[in-house]
Write a protein that holds these residues in place. Structure first.
Motif, mmCIF file in Angstrom:
data_model
loop_
_atom_site.group_PDB
_atom_site.id
_atom_site.type_symbol
_atom_site.label_atom_id
_atom_site.label_comp_id
_atom_site.label_asym_id
_atom_site.label_seq_id
_atom_site.Cartn_x
_atom_site.Cartn_y
_atom_site.Cartn_z
ATOM 1 N N ASP A 180 3.741 -10.735 17.906
ATOM 2 C CA ASP A 180 2.430 -10.051 17.273
ATOM 3 C C ASP A 180 2.624 -9.153 16.670
ATOM 4 O O ASP A 180 3.859 -8.480 16.487
ATOM 5 C CB ASP A 180 1.397 -10.201 18.282
ATOM 6 C CG ASP A 180 1.739 -9.275 19.279
ATOM 7 O OD1 ASP A 180 2.956 -8.524 19.308
ATOM 8 O OD2 ASP A 180 0.951 -9.013 20.269
ATOM 9 N N TRP A 181 1.794 -8.669 15.711
ATOM 10 C CA TRP A 181 1.853 -7.082 14.941
ATOM 11 C C TRP A 181 3.116 -7.569 13.851
ATOM 12 O O TRP A 181 3.778 -6.768 13.450
ATOM 13 C CB TRP A 181 2.010 -6.129 15.717
ATOM 14 C CG TRP A 181 0.721 -5.671 16.308
ATOM 15 C CD1 TRP A 181 -0.328 -6.375 17.157
ATOM 16 C CD2 TRP A 181 -0.173 -4.547 15.885
ATOM 17 N NE1 TRP A 181 -1.141 -5.675 17.449
ATOM 18 C CE2 TRP A 181 -1.220 -4.593 16.536
ATOM 19 C CE3 TRP A 181 0.033 -3.380 15.041
ATOM 20 C CZ2 TRP A 181 -2.508 -3.785 16.702
ATOM 21 C CZ3 TRP A 181 -0.970 -2.551 14.911
ATOM 22 C CH2 TRP A 181 -2.141 -2.532 15.558
ATOM 23 N N VAL A 182 3.128 -8.669 13.339
ATOM 24 C CA VAL A 182 4.076 -9.030 12.498
ATOM 25 C C VAL A 182 3.836 -9.998 11.396
ATOM 26 O O VAL A 182 2.571 -10.517 11.728
ATOM 27 C CB VAL A 182 5.722 -9.762 13.164
ATOM 28 C CG1 VAL A 182 6.238 -8.891 14.121
ATOM 29 C CG2 VAL A 182 5.059 -11.276 13.641
ATOM 30 N N GLY A 183 4.519 -10.245 10.468
ATOM 31 C CA GLY A 183 4.033 -11.098 9.328
ATOM 32 C C GLY A 183 3.577 -10.435 7.980
ATOM 33 O O GLY A 183 3.773 -9.269 7.773
ATOM 34 N N GLY A 184 2.852 -11.273 6.944
ATOM 35 C CA GLY A 184 2.526 -10.917 5.911
ATOM 36 C C GLY A 184 1.283 -9.887 5.920
ATOM 37 O O GLY A 184 0.404 -10.022 6.603
ATOM 38 N N THR A 185 1.662 -8.781 5.285
ATOM 39 C CA THR A 185 0.402 -7.915 5.093
ATOM 40 C C THR A 185 0.506 -6.897 3.736
ATOM 41 O O THR A 185 0.927 -7.549 2.607
ATOM 42 C CB THR A 185 0.558 -6.707 6.318
ATOM 43 O OG1 THR A 185 -0.551 -5.987 6.326
ATOM 44 C CG2 THR A 185 1.887 -6.009 6.159
ATOM 45 N N ILE A 186 -0.361 -5.938 3.778
ATOM 46 C CA ILE A 186 -0.358 -5.109 2.118
ATOM 47 C C ILE A 186 -0.112 -3.576 2.779
ATOM 48 O O ILE A 186 -0.542 -3.037 3.819
ATOM 49 C CB ILE A 186 -1.672 -5.479 1.685
ATOM 50 C CG1 ILE A 186 -1.221 -5.029 0.106
ATOM 51 C CG2 ILE A 186 -2.807 -4.972 2.223
ATOM 52 C CD1 ILE A 186 -2.566 -5.561 -0.631
ATOM 53 N N ALA A 187 0.320 -2.744 1.691
ATOM 54 C CA ALA A 187 0.493 -1.493 2.089
ATOM 55 C C ALA A 187 -0.887 -0.725 1.602
ATOM 56 O O ALA A 187 -1.149 -0.876 0.199
ATOM 57 C CB ALA A 187 1.583 -0.786 1.673
ATOM 58 N N LEU A 188 -1.336 0.217 2.096
ATOM 59 C CA LEU A 188 -2.524 1.128 1.793
ATOM 60 C C LEU A 188 -1.908 2.398 1.567
ATOM 61 O O LEU A 188 -0.862 2.894 2.351
ATOM 62 C CB LEU A 188 -3.597 1.099 2.663
ATOM 63 C CG LEU A 188 -4.513 -0.024 2.565
ATOM 64 C CD1 LEU A 188 -5.168 -0.167 4.066
ATOM 65 C CD2 LEU A 188 -5.582 -0.210 1.505
ATOM 66 N N MET A 189 -2.300 3.027 0.404
ATOM 67 C CA MET A 189 -1.821 4.469 -0.005
ATOM 68 C C MET A 189 -2.837 5.280 -0.162
ATOM 69 O O MET A 189 -4.102 4.867 -0.780
ATOM 70 C CB MET A 189 -0.976 4.561 -1.230
ATOM 71 C CG MET A 189 0.219 3.407 -0.977
ATOM 72 S SD MET A 189 0.763 2.798 -2.617
ATOM 73 C CE MET A 189 -0.490 1.556 -3.260
ATOM 74 N N PRO A 190 -2.846 6.866 -0.207
ATOM 75 C CA PRO A 190 -3.777 7.700 -0.791
ATOM 76 C C PRO A 190 -4.208 7.515 -2.156
ATOM 77 O O PRO A 190 -3.213 7.011 -3.199
ATOM 78 C CB PRO A 190 -3.233 9.069 -0.519
ATOM 79 C CG PRO A 190 -1.984 8.813 0.543
ATOM 80 C CD PRO A 190 -1.632 7.566 0.140
ATOM 81 N N ARG A 191 -5.525 7.643 -2.453
ATOM 82 C CA ARG A 191 -5.818 7.219 -3.870
ATOM 83 C C ARG A 191 -5.668 8.342 -4.773
ATOM 84 O O ARG A 191 -5.681 9.504 -4.081
ATOM 85 C CB ARG A 191 -7.308 6.991 -3.864
ATOM 86 C CG ARG A 191 -7.945 6.403 -5.270
ATOM 87 C CD ARG A 191 -9.286 6.206 -5.103
ATOM 88 N NE ARG A 191 -9.628 4.904 -4.238
ATOM 89 C CZ ARG A 191 -9.517 3.769 -4.695
ATOM 90 N NH1 ARG A 191 -9.078 3.416 -5.700
ATOM 91 N NH2 ARG A 191 -9.935 2.850 -3.737
#
Length: 397
Positions: free
Chosen positions: A386-397
């Motif tokens: 778990d806590w694996v797989g496809g995701t996305i990165a969020l960054m400071p705007r």
């Protein structure tokens, strides 16, 4: 990596929210997601984001250099060379492992690159779902270059559709509805209004291609190509049964299939810099390194990690019959920097560029990330975690 964002997310995480997140994804799609989606996004600091941008800029500069086409002519297998190649790839994807350098700094290291589309539609939906369900603020973004969702979709539309009508542009793959990435196909259809077709749906009249809709043949002016020739390589009679898409045809490729090979592992030996692991064509190596355990062996013409030899031996190298089609690449050591409830998880960030016709160079637009506890990054290598797989990165705007 962004300690405050990570702490806040983990403190407020519940499995109920995760199930709600998955349900929100599925409710917006043609069918359920066929690969594992991670419980968490990746939170990047502004500093690491800027390192990624710098690393990507250096690689794009190499692709833009005069003579790049001549340099990569050998990359295209003769049997898969397609006519009417254009002058640039419409998509570039750069995969970076999140690693630790000798000084202990967290840095990106290039793993692979491709001149081919990725999940340009699905990542928009995923970013929205993470933010909605987990209450992530607007100070965090998945986009680069000051893009927002509307600006990103405009750029995607300009790249794929251009000046054509949506019904004149088709997203095409072999057996498109059966692909694991079909979720991306149909969300792209929803965003852009273009039809999704399979290879065997193409119909040829003269040098023009058509597809059937509502009992009528519709002219195809552009193909948003999602077909990788590896998937049909085992069928030597494939083009006796379907249109031979390698021939000169009166339509445009977005992106042209030849770019899949030009911008690929084949490009790695021509790159250098702080964020590039040492890479050589196997047939050009005069003396093998004494520390082979610190290298991986990769076939040039494969995808999704297939054929990669991680624990390389001299016998492995001696057994290869076509060394000109392999690279020996210095291993990168992923740093398990994503804090899951039960320990660190490794991550890879894919920078996704869009390059519409008429633009002088590609625009870094959005990203994709993958989390792993396995020996290799990739969904197929992390089935039991778990806590694996496809995701996305969020960054400071």
């Amino acid at each position: 990596m962004n300690p405050s964002a990570r702490k806040s997310f983990n403190q407020n995480f519940t499995n109920e929210k995760y199930q709600q997140f998955l349900k929100q994804l599925d409710n917006n799609l043609h069918g359920p997601v066929q690969f594992r989606v991670a419980e968490t996004p990746v939170f990047l600091t502004a500093d690491f984001r800027d390192k990624l941008i710098d690393a990507g800029n250096a690689i794009v500069d190499a692709i833009l250099q005069p003579g790049f086409k001549e340099l990569t002519e050998r990359a295209i297998p003769a049997k898969w060379r397609v006519a009417n190649e254009n002058d640039h790839p419409h998509f570039i994807a750069l995969d970076f492992g999140v690693c630790k350098d000798d000084a202990g700094n967290i840095v990106p290291k290039l793993i692979e690159l491709q001149g081919f589309p990725s999940l340009y539609g699905f990542q928009v939906l995923m970013g929205d779902a993470y933010k909605d369900v987990f209450g992530i603020g607007d100070d965090q973004t998945v986009y680069f270059n000051n893009l927002d969702k509307a600006g990103y979709l405009d750029l995607l539309r300009k790249t794929i559709i251009g000046d054509n009508k949506p019904e004149e542009v088709v997203l095409m793959d072999v057996n498109a509805p059966e692909q694991k990435t079909a979720v991306d196909f149909y969300i792209t259809q929803k965003y852009l209004g273009i039809p999704v077709v399979s290879l065997n749906d193409l119909k040829q009249r003269g040098n023009q291609l058509f597809y059937e809709a509502d009992g009528e043949l519709k002219l195809i002016k552009r193909i948003y190509n999602r077909l990788i020739f590896d998937e049909i390589d085992g069928d030597n009679a494939i083009f006796d049964k379907v249109v031979d898409i390698r021939q000169p045809l009166d339509m445009e490729w977005i992106t042209h299939p030849n770019w899949f090979y030009r911008v690929s592992k084949f490009t790695m030996p021509f790159l250098s810099g702080d964020y590039i692991p040492q890479t050589q064509f196997l047939h050009q190596i005069e003396y093998l390194p004494a520390d082979l355990e610190n290298y991986v062996l990769k076939p040039l013409f494969s995808f999704a990690g297939q054929g990669v030899i991680i624990d390389v031996t001299v016998d492995d190298i001696r057994s290869i019959k076509d060394p000109e089609n392999w690279i020996l690449q210095q291993k990168v050591n992923y740093e398990p920097f994503v804090e899951a409830p039960d320990g660190g998880v490794k991550a890879e960030i894919r920078l996704l560029y869009l390059w519409p016709d008429g633009d002088a160079q590609p625009t870094l637009a959005i990203n994709l990330a993958r989390l792993s506890r396995g020996k290799m990054i990739g969904v197929r290598y992390n089935k039991d975690f778990d806590w694996v797989g496809g995701t996305i990165a969020l960054m400071p705007r």
